[in-house]
Each structure stands twice: as C-alpha cells, then as structure tokens.
Design an enzyme around this catalytic site. Sequence first.
Site, PDB file in Angstrom:
ATOM      1  N   LYS B  84       0.833  -1.211   0.000  1.00 14.39           N
ATOM      2  CA  LYS B  84       0.000   0.000   0.000  1.00 14.39           C
ATOM      3  C   LYS B  84       0.864   1.257   0.000  1.00 14.39           C
ATOM      4  O   LYS B  84       1.880   1.312   0.703  1.00 14.39           O
ATOM      5  CB  LYS B  84      -0.909  -0.018   1.232  1.00 14.39           C
ATOM      6  CG  LYS B  84      -1.943   1.107   1.258  1.00 14.39           C
ATOM      7  CD  LYS B  84      -2.851   0.978   2.481  1.00 14.39           C
ATOM      8  CE  LYS B  84      -3.939   2.039   2.504  1.00 14.39           C
ATOM      9  NZ  LYS B  84      -4.815   1.915   3.691  1.00 14.39           N
ATOM     10  N   SER B 158      -9.844   1.787   2.685  1.00 22.66           N
ATOM     11  CA  SER B 158      -8.949   2.533   1.834  1.00 22.66           C
ATOM     12  C   SER B 158      -7.918   1.670   1.104  1.00 22.66           C
ATOM     13  O   SER B 158      -7.371   2.114   0.097  1.00 22.66           O
ATOM     14  CB  SER B 158      -8.209   3.592   2.650  1.00 22.66           C
ATOM     15  OG  SER B 158      -7.351   2.986   3.591  1.00 22.66           O
ATOM     16  N   SER B 182     -10.008  -0.444   6.996  1.00 19.17           N
ATOM     17  CA  SER B 182      -9.397  -0.263   5.672  1.00 19.17           C
ATOM     18  C   SER B 182      -8.654  -1.469   5.108  1.00 19.17           C
ATOM     19  O   SER B 182      -8.297  -1.468   3.932  1.00 19.17           O
ATOM     20  CB  SER B 182      -8.447   0.939   5.682  1.00 19.17           C
ATOM     21  OG  SER B 182      -9.172   2.131   5.518  1.00 19.17           O
TER      22      SER B 182
END
Lengths: 93, 487
Positions: B84, B158, B182
Amino acid sequence: MISEEEVRHVANLARLGLTDEEVEKMSGQLGDILDNIDQIGELNLEDVPPTANALNLTNVLRPDEPHAELSPETVLSTAPDAADDLFAVPRID
Amino acid sequence: MAEDSRSELLSLSAYELAKKIEAREVSATEAARTANARVEEVEGDVNSFVTTTPQLALERAERVDARMKNGGIKLWESVPIAVKDVLSTKGVRTTCGSNILYNFEPLYDASALLNYGEDMIVVGKANCDEFAMGSSTENSAYGPSRNPWDLDRVPGGSSGGSASAVAAGEGWWALGTDTGGSVRQPAALCGIVGLKPTYGRVSRYGLIAFASSLDQIGPMTRDVRDSALLLQAIAGHDPRDSTSANVAVPDYLAELEGGVSGLRVGVVKELMGEGVQPGTRETVESVVRGLEGAGAEVGEVSLPHSRYGLPAYYIIAPAEVSSNLARFDGVRYGLRVPAAGVHEMYRKTREEGFGDEAKRRIMLGTYALSSGYYDAYYAQAQKVRTKIIEDFRDAFSRYDVLVSPTSPTVAFEIGSKINDPLAMYLSDICAVPVNLAGIPSISVPGGLSEGLPVGVQLMSDHFTEPTLLRAARATEQVSDFKFTLKP
C-alpha cells in the site's frame, strides 16, 4: 449547519486554503456529519475515564544514546527548497 | 516459461508458491516475471497501483534466488507482494494517494517491510484513498481502483488497490493498513482475506500516519494460511515505534488447523440488524451454522455501545488527522506552491495538495479540538472508547471469538456514494469498534450475494491472533467460496 464564517475560522486554524465554493459545501457537509456525531452526547459518561491508547501504554522510554542518523544532505534531498544545510521558506509574515 | 505454467503458478496460494520455490521447482525470479506479466495484462482494467515497480521486483527476486543458493531465506521472502502506498519504501515514490506527496521518495523503509526482508519483491505501490481516508479508493488523486469482480464497482477502501491486486493476481499477497476497517472492508468486497492485527503487534514506523492510536498494518491474502504466514513475516516489537508491543510473537501456523470444537462463538446482535443487506446477513448466518456444525458453541452477544462507535471514530480519527497532516506544509517534502509569505505558502500548498476528503477530515478534526468544543467532542469520544472496550471485555469473558458481517453491503457502484460522506462512512460501521478497542479482527469470504463476495468478520481479544486465525481457517472451510483469479 456550521456557519461559513466558522468554516473560514477553522480553515485558518488549519492553514488550509478553501475556495468560496468549498466553504459553502463544507458548511453543509460538516453540519450533517456533526449532527450525526452529536448522538455521543446522549450518554452520561461523567465518571468514565478517557482512553487514548487501547493497550493502556504510558511513557515508553529508551536510553538516550547517540547513534548514526541520516545526514543533513540526505534529509534536505526531499525538500522543495534548501540553503546552507537548512530548509528554506518564504518570508515569515 | 510457457503460458500454461505461468497460469498454473498464478493459481497457487502464496504459501504454495513459496513451498514450490523452496523445493527449487521454480525460481523467485520466475515468480516475479509472472507477477509482472499479470500486472501488464490486467492493470489497465483494475488500476491497483499508483506506481508499478517491475524492475525492482526482478532485481530483488534475483537477489532472493542468489541468497537461497548461499544459505537460506525465510519462507515468505520469495513471494512477490503489493505494498500500500502509505508504507514508506526507500527510494520508491510513496504518494499516500495524495497530490501533496506526488514526488516523495522516502529515505528509509518501513520496519514491517524490513521485517519481511531487505529483498522484499515489491511489484508495485498499491492505490488507496488519500492518506487512507475513505472506503472506496475514489479519494485517490491517481484515479479509483476497480473491483476485479465487477469493474463498475469499487474495490472498497482505503486499501482498495491492495485488495484488487490480490484478487486479480498482481502479486500473490499484499500489505494494507486498517484504521477503521481499511484492510477488512476492501478484503470483503474483493473476496479475499484481510487481517487487522492487535494494535501494537506490527510496527507503525515508516507507516505515514493517519490516526496514530488506531492505525495498524495488516496482511491481505488469498486464504487464511497465507494471512498467518504474512503476519509472521511482519509482526514484532520495534524500538522505533513506542506504541509497538513488547510481546513475544507466537508461531501463527502452529494452531491453524486445530478446528473449532468447543470454541465459543458469539454473534454480535447489534451488527446483524438495521442497514445490513439481507444477502449479507444470510451469508453470515449460514457460515455461523457451519461453524456450529464443526463443533463450535454458538450464542448471541450484545455490544451495547457499538452504535456509538462510528460517531466516536469520526471525532477521534479526524482529530488525529488534523495533527498528523499538519506536517504537510511545503517545507520538508512533497508539493510546494510558491507564495510571497510563509502563511500564504502553507494555505496554497495544502489547498492544492489535499483532496476533498482529506480537507473535510482536517476541518472536522480542527473544529472538534478547537476552543469551546473539546469537551463535547474529543473528550466525550475518548470516554465512549472506554465503554466500547468494556463491552468487548465483557463479551470476551463469555466468548472466544465474535462474529458479524465485515461490511453491511456488497461492493457498491463507483460514484454512488462519493457525494454523500455520511453514506460512505456507514460502510465501516461494523469495522470501527475493533480499532477503537485495539483488538485483532479478520475478514474471511463467506460466500456470494448478488454474484459478489460477502465478508464475514471475526474478532478476538488482544494478542489472541492464533485463536482468531484458527477460527478463520475453519470459517474458510465451512464457507461456500473458493478463491479464483478475477477478472
């Protein structure tokens, strides 16, 4: 609703530029979100202690020993502007 | 390598791939080439990455192969991974999905990545909502990622790019971060496994902070065994993160196949009702019946303050955001918009650098912490947090593992919630109490509803990941779902 004047005040505290259109939109949206958040006020929590850390950690200390760190040149390599081994900024007003 | 042997490699779990490489049946370099080719093939459809790093992946894979010859590697090191874009990667652009860090190349690697290994085979920096704030990846400055199950739908957020990468086979597994769901919510929406470890289990050093008291890095994988292995790779105490826990790391694979016989499983009443789609509820109920059939003792449990979790979260997280994002001011890194004076430079840089959701949360947090509102909002929210922790403590005195849906709905259409922040926030209603309490939680695919994956969320007490993973393994076995590559 949060008044547009209040939105501008908070934006200034956060050093955040907002367009007039954003101020108007923010005033409605923040108001809606805060209306929803207001339900936490229903609870009587007078004697309840607050939680800042779920594991209840407090004051984690380590010995204060010098060790190698990044050089000033390395650190300044990501800066938008630098001078004399320092971060350079526009005039402080 | 022939096309069919590449697709055979792509069908393996990360664990199976690592074992094949360990047995010298295939090299890490070939695995990296296969991952790169798959990225090339599907990235135009799914947009899982802000930055792809095919050359880096190959170089690192060659080093892993060389090290294998001269001694040994940790089992997981040969597996290509998506990371990420809020996790710092030395010399590799790290944007946090934000325009304000459009050119930022970190000076060091996040500790969790170094734990995995210096030669981590990174295939790319995965797309995410800006600074991990959002539930759809639509808040990324680099365009939304798309759900590999239906390209018109969001992958969740997210960590949506990490989830779509795993579901699409762009790497065999990924790292995400979970502040209020997330990791788990995008895992649920993309039909993969997402684990949020206990707060403090994985070092946050080098994770660019969103809400420091809630953030935790977690594995996003094809199955539960991969989740255990990836947690093994990243967990551990780190003197550089004062909130990381000095607690021994157990062997997460040891108890994995232990089954759920006698395990006390509590279904959370408040998270099964209003707002939960019928197909999602039915899938969770069916999985719970399966666990009961496998020997678990199932009951119903109440978390009476869980309905206050979301509003408390939307004070605490933005308050921490308003503080953490103050560092993005055009002085030390990232974007600077020139101006005559420093205050105008701050305002213009932040106006141009941040997107709508980041601005909204900075405003909300600044407002909640400002003079006159602190007690009504921040102080009260911190007390709600205490009540939520007490609810969980009570529940865990009677149950080993709690169950709920991960997300109240299946993946929604791109654009359907982006103009209604409150509707978007509700997507994490089942997930946020976990972060407020700091407990571990995992989302496991339970089946399909409307042809889309449904995630089942399991929760357990602090540092009981071995029990959580064992229950998750059993959940995976009783569920009506098998991982297959999409699209």
